[in-house]
Design a protein around this motif. Structure first.
Motif, PDB file in Angstrom:
ATOM      1  N   ALA A 257       0.205  10.027  17.676  1.00  0.00           N
ATOM      2  CA  ALA A 257       1.012  10.327  16.489  1.00  0.00           C
ATOM      3  C   ALA A 257       0.654   9.432  15.308  1.00  0.00           C
ATOM      4  O   ALA A 257       1.159   9.642  14.202  1.00  0.00           O
ATOM      5  N   GLY A 258      -0.186   8.426  15.547  1.00  0.00           N
ATOM      6  CA  GLY A 258      -0.646   7.566  14.460  1.00  0.00           C
ATOM      7  C   GLY A 258       0.095   6.263  14.315  1.00  0.00           C
ATOM      8  O   GLY A 258      -0.123   5.522  13.345  1.00  0.00           O
TER       9      GLY A 258
ATOM     10  N   GLY B 170       9.511  -1.031  13.633  1.00  0.00           N
ATOM     11  CA  GLY B 170       9.849  -2.300  12.993  1.00  0.00           C
ATOM     12  C   GLY B 170       8.594  -3.089  12.701  1.00  0.00           C
ATOM     13  O   GLY B 170       8.385  -3.550  11.578  1.00  0.00           O
ATOM     14  N   GLU B 171       7.730  -3.237  13.715  1.00  0.00           N
ATOM     15  CA  GLU B 171       6.432  -3.878  13.492  1.00  0.00           C
ATOM     16  C   GLU B 171       5.504  -2.910  12.766  1.00  0.00           C
ATOM     17  O   GLU B 171       4.689  -3.321  11.943  1.00  0.00           O
ATOM     18  N   ASP B 172       5.600  -1.621  13.103  1.00  0.00           N
ATOM     19  CA  ASP B 172       4.921  -0.569  12.350  1.00  0.00           C
ATOM     20  C   ASP B 172       5.918  -0.070  11.304  1.00  0.00           C
ATOM     21  O   ASP B 172       6.921   0.562  11.640  1.00  0.00           O
ATOM     22  N   ALA B 173       5.636  -0.344  10.044  1.00  0.00           N
ATOM     23  CA  ALA B 173       6.581  -0.022   8.968  1.00  0.00           C
ATOM     24  C   ALA B 173       6.777   1.470   8.776  1.00  0.00           C
ATOM     25  O   ALA B 173       7.694   1.887   8.059  1.00  0.00           O
ATOM     26  N   ALA B 174       5.948   2.298   9.440  1.00  0.00           N
ATOM     27  CA  ALA B 174       6.056   3.745   9.262  1.00  0.00           C
ATOM     28  C   ALA B 174       7.302   4.323   9.921  1.00  0.00           C
ATOM     29  O   ALA B 174       7.666   5.463   9.649  1.00  0.00           O
ATOM     30  N   VAL B 175       7.959   3.549  10.797  1.00  0.00           N
ATOM     31  CA  VAL B 175       9.159   4.077  11.459  1.00  0.00           C
ATOM     32  C   VAL B 175      10.220   2.988  11.579  1.00  0.00           C
ATOM     33  O   VAL B 175       9.926   1.848  11.943  1.00  0.00           O
ATOM     34  N   ASP B 176      11.435   3.347  11.249  1.00  0.00           N
ATOM     35  CA  ASP B 176      12.589   2.461  11.341  1.00  0.00           C
ATOM     36  C   ASP B 176      13.131   2.527  12.767  1.00  0.00           C
ATOM     37  O   ASP B 176      13.436   3.618  13.263  1.00  0.00           O
ATOM     38  N   PRO B 177      13.264   1.401  13.472  1.00  0.00           N
ATOM     39  CA  PRO B 177      13.748   1.461  14.856  1.00  0.00           C
ATOM     40  C   PRO B 177      15.115   2.122  14.997  1.00  0.00           C
ATOM     41  O   PRO B 177      15.404   2.742  16.023  1.00  0.00           O
TER      42      PRO B 177
ATOM     43  N   ARG C 129       4.511  10.040   5.833  1.00  0.00           N
ATOM     44  CA  ARG C 129       3.532   9.065   6.315  1.00  0.00           C
ATOM     45  C   ARG C 129       2.141   9.674   6.539  1.00  0.00           C
ATOM     46  O   ARG C 129       1.234   9.012   7.045  1.00  0.00           O
ATOM     47  N   GLY C 130       1.993  10.961   6.154  1.00  0.00           N
ATOM     48  CA  GLY C 130       0.690  11.610   6.253  1.00  0.00           C
ATOM     49  C   GLY C 130       0.249  11.901   7.675  1.00  0.00           C
ATOM     50  O   GLY C 130      -0.947  11.879   7.988  1.00  0.00           O
TER      51      GLY C 130
END
Length: 420
Positions: free
Chosen positions: A90-91, A97-104, A256-257
């Motif tokens: 999924a990218g 949280g560590e990956d800013a693309a998704v909010d935990p 997030r593309g």
């Protein structure tokens, strides 16, 4: 967020199955019409009425370090492997949280199992009897819990919007994905990691299933034993593994593309209330699930080009499913390419809906329906367009695929996916 009826899409897939250690190799095995069923060799299995099963092609210990694996039931190991693949596909590059693309707090997990940590439970009972109390693993309870796979996947990705475990026998994996679709559609989450897992290849479940006459006893022909729709079908073959998808709101994916496989349209659910193990023979409960799906979506029968059937290779169940399709869709069934992939993977119980969702997604992406193998003599009551022996090209243009899953207790779940 109070948004409702948001569009849901599939952005990642992962699997570990009797055909391969990831989604790509599993799909290649399906297209090739390869069986993952093998003979069970050794003294442990010698006295069983059934001595065949479809074990995973790649042992989980090859990718999970031993210290971590010792704290996970085999079902959780499979779930973690499939979820890691789907998450990366999924990218996402790190946990929420560590990956800013998704909010935990906007990320959920729904991983189902029909039985849970049955191997842990039975093996640790043997340890208790043979070696005493002090040798029982302190990790036993979190390992045997049915929600153990979901909890461990939730920890892996950092999910805080909810971690859930539907338990509805062989419909569990599909129900998990349907629940995940609703989590996103109703605004509870933006991203959900969902699917099913199972690891129950053990003498006790096999003896029990065998004694209830549910499993094939074709021990002399393992790879030909799972034969949905054949006139001589005589029961399912037990498999193991996991299938997981990453579901996401269309808005979040676009922001997030992300690459989108297809749209997850929704689900139809019903219950037979007929018998604890036998399906309602006319298919009326299944028909209600199909009709619920149609009534709650904008699907037109003419656009349904492919069905991944539940089709476990049992005499009653295979025919009841086709009767239900005819009740709801009539002559439109004639243009729906029907695949029974359990002929190759065996029946993964609570993991089946997850793996078969991955197969349905790939069927849409590649516009090809995998074959059903081992049909020497098609049952005349299998009145549908069954894809036999070789994969078949699906039509161009917008098309929809259904994934059917049914379970002991009368659980019926139908999922729908559409090309984008």
């Amino acid at each position: 967020m109070n948004a409702t009826n948001r569009t849901v899409v599939v952005t990642g897939i992962g699997a570990t199955t009797p055909l391969g250690g990831d989604a790509a190799s599993t799909w290649d095995g399906m297209l090739a019409g390869r069986s993952g069923v093998q003979a069970l060799e050794g003294e442990r299995w010698a006295d069983l009425p059934v001595r065949i099963a479809a074990g995973c092609a790649v042992e989980p210990g090859e990718s999970i370090p031993r210290p971590q694996a010792r704290k996970l039931d085999r079902s959780a190991q499979f779930a973690l492997i499939a979820a890691r693949e789907a998450w990366a596909d999924a990218g996402f590059t790190a946990k929420a949280g560590e990956d800013a693309a998704v909010d935990p707090h906007r990320l959920g997990t729904v991983i189902a199992s029909g039985i849970g940590g049955v191997i842990t439970l039975l093996d640790q009972y043997d340890v208790l009897k043979e070696k005493g109390v002090r040798k029982v693993s302190p990790h036993t309870v979190p390992m045997l819990m049915p929600n153990g796979p979901a909890a461990n996947v939730g920890l892996e990705v950092g999910a805080r919007a909810g971690v859930h475990t539907p338990v509805s026998a062989c419909a569990s994996g599909a129900e998990a994905i349907g629940y995940a679709i609703e989590m996103i559609r109703t605004g509870r989450a933006d991203v959900v990691v969902a699917g099913g897992t199972e690891a129950a290849i053990h003498p006790l479940p096999i003896a029990a299933f065998g004694n209830m006459m549910a499993m094939s006893k074709s021990n002399d022909d393992p790879q030909g034993a799972s034969r949905p729709y054949d006139v001589d079908r005589n029961g399912f073959v037990l498999g193991e593994g996991a299938g997981v998808v990453v579901l996401e709101s269309a808005e979040h994916a676009a922001r997030r593309g992300a690459t989108v496989y297809c749209e997850a349209i929704g689900q139809g659910i019903s219950a037979d209330s007929h018998h604890i193990t036998q399906p309602e023979p006319s298919g009326s409960g299944i028909a209600h699930a199909l009709q619920n799906l149609m009534d709650s979506s904008d699907i037109k029968p003419a656009e349904i080009a492919h069905i991944n059937a539940h089709a476990t290779s049992t005499p009653l169940g295979d025919v009841a499913e086709i009767k239900a399709l005819r009740k709801v869709f009539g002559d439109d069934v004639d243009h729906m390419a029907l695949s029974a992939t359990k002929s190759m993977t065996g029946h993964l119980l609570g993991g089946a809906g997850g793996v078969e969702t991955v197969a349905s997604v790939l069927a849409l992406k590649n516009r090809v329906a995998p074959p059903t193998i081992n049909i020497a003599n098609l049952d005349p009551e299998a009145d549908a367009d069954v894809v036999r022996d070789e994969a078949r090209k699906l039509p161009e243009g917008p098309i929809t695929a259904l994934n059917n899953s049914f379970g002991f207790g009368g659980h019926n779940v139908v999922l729908a996916f559409r090309t984008v």
